[in-house]
Scaffold this motif. Structure first.
Motif, PDB file in Angstrom:
ATOM      1  N   GLU A 107       0.813  -1.227  -0.058  1.00  0.00           N
ATOM      2  CA  GLU A 107      -0.012  -0.064  -0.063  1.00  0.00           C
ATOM      3  C   GLU A 107       0.915   1.237   0.129  1.00  0.00           C
ATOM      4  OE1 GLU A 107      -3.668   1.951  -0.088  1.00  0.00           O
ATOM      5  OE2 GLU A 107      -3.445  -0.487   0.096  1.00  0.00           O
ATOM      6  N   ASN A 160      -4.009  -9.097  11.590  1.00  0.00           N
ATOM      7  CA  ASN A 160      -3.626  -7.506  11.698  1.00  0.00           C
ATOM      8  C   ASN A 160      -4.691  -7.010  12.693  1.00  0.00           C
ATOM      9  OD1 ASN A 160      -3.602  -4.862  11.259  1.00  0.00           O
ATOM     10  ND2 ASN A 160      -2.995  -5.009   9.114  1.00  0.00           N
ATOM     11  N   LEU A 163      -2.267  10.622   2.621  1.00  0.00           N
ATOM     12  CA  LEU A 163      -2.913   9.063   2.971  1.00  0.00           C
ATOM     13  C   LEU A 163      -3.980   9.428   4.259  1.00  0.00           C
ATOM     14  CD1 LEU A 163       0.351   6.956   3.365  1.00  0.00           C
ATOM     15  CD2 LEU A 163      -1.351   7.173   1.477  1.00  0.00           C
ATOM     16  N   ARG A 206      -7.868   8.019   3.163  1.00  0.00           N
ATOM     17  CA  ARG A 206      -7.948   7.542   2.034  1.00  0.00           C
ATOM     18  C   ARG A 206      -8.432   5.920   2.260  1.00  0.00           C
ATOM     19  NH1 ARG A 206      -5.863   8.781  -2.830  1.00  0.00           N
ATOM     20  NH2 ARG A 206      -4.352  10.498  -2.789  1.00  0.00           N
ATOM     21  N   ARG A 207      -9.062   5.435   1.256  1.00  0.00           N
ATOM     22  CA  ARG A 207      -9.545   4.090   1.487  1.00  0.00           C
ATOM     23  C   ARG A 207      -8.204   3.092   1.109  1.00  0.00           C
ATOM     24  NH1 ARG A 207     -14.535   3.108   2.387  1.00  0.00           N
ATOM     25  NH2 ARG A 207     -16.149   4.552   1.679  1.00  0.00           N
ATOM     26  N   TRP A 208      -8.126   1.966   1.836  1.00  0.00           N
ATOM     27  CA  TRP A 208      -7.148   1.188   1.557  1.00  0.00           C
ATOM     28  C   TRP A 208      -7.519   0.329   0.127  1.00  0.00           C
ATOM     29  CZ3 TRP A 208      -3.054   0.350   4.706  1.00  0.00           C
ATOM     30  CH2 TRP A 208      -3.146   0.670   5.850  1.00  0.00           C
ATOM     31  N   THR A 209      -6.522   0.160  -0.768  1.00  0.00           N
ATOM     32  CA  THR A 209      -6.584  -0.404  -2.106  1.00  0.00           C
ATOM     33  C   THR A 209      -6.099  -1.549  -2.097  1.00  0.00           C
ATOM     34  OG1 THR A 209      -4.615   0.639  -2.682  1.00  0.00           O
ATOM     35  CG2 THR A 209      -6.476   2.117  -3.236  1.00  0.00           C
ATOM     36  N   THR A 210      -5.048  -2.010  -1.271  1.00  0.00           N
ATOM     37  CA  THR A 210      -4.492  -3.490  -1.548  1.00  0.00           C
ATOM     38  C   THR A 210      -5.127  -4.374  -0.900  1.00  0.00           C
ATOM     39  OG1 THR A 210      -2.998  -2.939  -0.073  1.00  0.00           O
ATOM     40  CG2 THR A 210      -2.175  -2.351  -2.414  1.00  0.00           C
ATOM     41  N   SER A 211      -5.872  -4.117   0.339  1.00  0.00           N
ATOM     42  CA  SER A 211      -6.654  -4.962   1.257  1.00  0.00           C
ATOM     43  C   SER A 211      -7.920  -5.214   1.120  1.00  0.00           C
ATOM     44  CB  SER A 211      -6.087  -4.406   2.651  1.00  0.00           C
ATOM     45  OG  SER A 211      -6.921  -3.575   3.146  1.00  0.00           O
ATOM     46  N   ALA A 236     -10.053  -3.294   2.705  1.00  0.00           N
ATOM     47  CA  ALA A 236     -10.639  -2.982   3.711  1.00  0.00           C
ATOM     48  C   ALA A 236     -11.598  -1.822   3.448  1.00  0.00           C
ATOM     49  CB  ALA A 236      -9.512  -2.748   4.927  1.00  0.00           C
ATOM     50  N   ARG A 268     -11.293   3.615   6.608  1.00  0.00           N
ATOM     51  CA  ARG A 268     -10.240   4.782   5.733  1.00  0.00           C
ATOM     52  C   ARG A 268      -9.197   4.561   6.597  1.00  0.00           C
ATOM     53  NH1 ARG A 268     -12.290   7.839   1.754  1.00  0.00           N
ATOM     54  NH2 ARG A 268     -14.653   7.601   1.421  1.00  0.00           N
ATOM     55  N   MET A 269      -8.014   5.157   6.182  1.00  0.00           N
ATOM     56  CA  MET A 269      -6.844   5.277   6.786  1.00  0.00           C
ATOM     57  C   MET A 269      -6.893   6.473   7.769  1.00  0.00           C
ATOM     58  SD  MET A 269      -3.673   4.871   4.101  1.00  0.00           S
ATOM     59  CE  MET A 269      -3.955   3.829   2.540  1.00  0.00           C
TER      60      MET A 269
END
Length: 127
Positions: A3, A25, A46, A49-54, A56, A59-60
């Motif tokens: 990420e 996690n 960041l 932002r929304r997680w893009t790789t998980s 989820a 939001r971060m």
């Protein structure tokens, strides 16, 4: 790290720790970004932002940590981990020294063996 690499380059960070419980996690990540200005920029970029790789849905939430620097983060991890034996390998910190990934215990030994920085020399002029 995947990420982060969407927004930063290798070398922009040298420590990542994703704590877990029961092999999962817990939704936190501690990252040491090597340059203060870049850290502030990453916080702004960041946060929210929304997680893009998980995948989820959350939001971060990004904030500055009170522990700063790769050596201090490693020492902090060792202090905390010593109270929780049997931390799975998947929940050990990822560390890069001089741009190369190294096991956290190798980085810790190397950083502990490094000579302490010399304090700045006193100015010969009085204020």
């Amino acid at each position: 790290a995947d990420e982060l690499l969407l927004y930063l380059r290798h070398g922009d960070f040298d420590f990542i720790f994703v704590p877990g419980s029961g092999g999962k996690n817990i939704g936190l990540a501690f990252v040491n970004i090597t340059e203060p200005a870049l850290a502030l920029s990453a916080c702004r970029c960041l946060d929210g932002r929304r997680w893009t790789t998980s995948g989820a849905a959350r939001r971060m939430k990004v904030s500055l940590a009170y522990v700063q620097g790769v050596a201090a983060n490693l020492e902090h991890f060792v202090h905390k981990a010593s109270r929780r034996p049997g931390v799975p390998l998947a929940h050990m910190p990822l560390v890069w020294l001089r741009g190369a990934p190294v096991p956290y215990y190798v980085a810790l030994a190397e950083l502990r063996a490094a000579p302490a920085a010399e304090p700045p020399a006193a100015s010969p002029h009085k204020a």
